[in-house]
Write a protein that holds these residues in place. Structure first.
Motif, short mmCIF file in Angstrom:
data_model
loop_
_atom_site.label_atom_id
_atom_site.label_comp_id
_atom_site.label_asym_id
_atom_site.label_seq_id
_atom_site.Cartn_x
_atom_site.Cartn_y
_atom_site.Cartn_z
N THR A 99 -38.25 32.26 33.60
CA THR A 99 -39.00 33.52 33.67
C THR A 99 -39.08 34.11 32.26
O THR A 99 -38.09 34.09 31.52
CB THR A 99 -38.34 34.50 34.65
OG1 THR A 99 -36.96 34.68 34.29
CG2 THR A 99 -38.41 33.98 36.07
N PRO A 100 -40.24 34.65 31.86
CA PRO A 100 -40.42 35.12 30.48
C PRO A 100 -39.85 36.50 30.22
O PRO A 100 -39.39 37.19 31.15
CB PRO A 100 -41.94 35.11 30.32
CG PRO A 100 -42.48 35.28 31.70
CD PRO A 100 -41.47 34.66 32.63
N THR A 101 -39.89 36.92 28.98
CA THR A 101 -39.37 38.23 28.60
C THR A 101 -40.19 39.35 29.23
O THR A 101 -41.40 39.23 29.44
CB THR A 101 -39.36 38.37 27.05
OG1 THR A 101 -38.65 39.55 26.69
CG2 THR A 101 -40.76 38.43 26.47
N ASN A 102 -39.51 40.46 29.52
CA ASN A 102 -40.15 41.67 30.07
C ASN A 102 -40.93 41.42 31.36
O ASN A 102 -41.91 42.12 31.64
CB ASN A 102 -41.07 42.31 29.03
CG ASN A 102 -40.30 42.89 27.86
OD1 ASN A 102 -39.20 43.42 28.05
ND2 ASN A 102 -40.84 42.79 26.67
N ALA A 103 -40.51 40.43 32.13
CA ALA A 103 -41.18 40.14 33.40
C ALA A 103 -40.31 40.61 34.55
O ALA A 103 -39.10 40.37 34.57
CB ALA A 103 -41.45 38.65 33.53
N SER A 104 -40.91 41.28 35.51
CA SER A 104 -40.19 41.67 36.72
C SER A 104 -40.08 40.45 37.63
O SER A 104 -41.08 39.76 37.86
CB SER A 104 -40.94 42.79 37.45
OG SER A 104 -40.42 42.95 38.76
N LEU A 105 -38.90 40.19 38.15
CA LEU A 105 -38.74 39.06 39.07
C LEU A 105 -39.54 39.28 40.36
O LEU A 105 -39.79 38.34 41.10
CB LEU A 105 -37.26 38.84 39.41
CG LEU A 105 -36.36 38.39 38.25
CD1 LEU A 105 -34.99 37.97 38.79
CD2 LEU A 105 -36.97 37.27 37.45
N GLY A 106 -39.95 40.52 40.59
CA GLY A 106 -40.73 40.81 41.79
C GLY A 106 -42.21 40.56 41.63
O GLY A 106 -42.96 40.66 42.60
N ALA A 107 -42.68 40.26 40.42
CA ALA A 107 -44.12 40.11 40.20
C ALA A 107 -44.39 38.99 39.19
O ALA A 107 -45.11 39.17 38.21
CB ALA A 107 -44.71 41.42 39.69
N LEU A 108 -43.80 37.83 39.42
CA LEU A 108 -43.96 36.70 38.51
C LEU A 108 -45.28 35.98 38.76
O LEU A 108 -45.76 35.91 39.89
CB LEU A 108 -42.80 35.71 38.69
CG LEU A 108 -41.40 36.22 38.31
CD1 LEU A 108 -40.35 35.21 38.77
CD2 LEU A 108 -41.29 36.46 36.81
#
Length: 215
Positions: free
Chosen positions: A47-56
């Protein structure tokens, strides 16, 4: 080549599904936490930087070569090294989950716990899925010294709790890493609920028996 692409597509979708599940159930929040998984050829998705795990977005996950070089996708998280350290020391690991889950972080703030094994064996499933929980001392996020601290502890445990930060958990599959992380968080919650009470954890013999049965 088609088989590799099919494997990668499925793994991208699984990372998105697991991330949303963890986010929706409040195991993580905001843009905290990160997930990675390895393909059979050694390449890694994260998962990338500044990404919410809820909206990948599966197409925007960071991709690394087997040598650890970022080759495509969005900018990787500065905590990528936590995942790479776990893979280096846990040769059978195919996935790593790192969260800032509330109860686990709370455990890392309590003075006087054994830093080599923070939580007592309260349940059989904690022993089977986590086993032992050492704590790495505090370093700022992204600090190279944190990488070495995690590496040292990952030699003997597939779960490491970072002081004032959160858990890093490796598993043979993404689901296994997810379930172990959830078991850790729920055991931390139990431990906090029971503080001040006289508890009856599993005995050393019961713990050893579980480890023998389930490795």
């Amino acid at each position: 080549m088609t088989a590799v692409l099919s494997e990668e597509t499925k793994l991208r979708d699984e990372i998105v599904t697991v991330g949303k599940s963890l986010f929706d159930r409040c195991f993580t929040f905001g843009s905290t936490g990160n997930i990675s998984a390895r393909l059979s050829n050694g390449d890694m998705l994260m998962t990338p930087t500044n990404a919410s795990l809820g909206a990948l977005d599966p197409a925007r996950l960071s991709k690394f070569s087997a040598e650890g070089v970022h080759v495509s996708g969005d900018k990787p998280t500065k905590e990528a090294f936590l995942h790479q350290c776990m893979y280096c020391e846990r040769s059978t690991a195919s996935a790593v989950v790192h969260l800032h889950s509330t109860n686990a972080v709370a455990i890392s703030l309590i003075e006087g716990l054994n830093p080599e094994d923070l939580l007592p064996p309260l349940t059989a499933y904690y022993v089977m899925r986590v086993g032992k929980l050492p704590m790495a001392p505090y370093f700022p996020p992204g600090d190279a010294a944190l990488a070495e601290a995690v590496r040292e502890r990952a030699r003997d445990s597939h779960a490491v709790l970072l002081a004032n930060h959160g858990p890093v958990v490796a598993g043979k599959s993404l689901r296994e890493a997810q379930y172990a992380t959830e078991e850790l968080e729920e055991t931390a919650k139990l431990f906090l609920m029971l503080r001040g009470e006289k508890i009856r954890p599993l005995t050393q013999e019961q713990r050893d028996d579980l480890m023998e049965r389930h490795g």
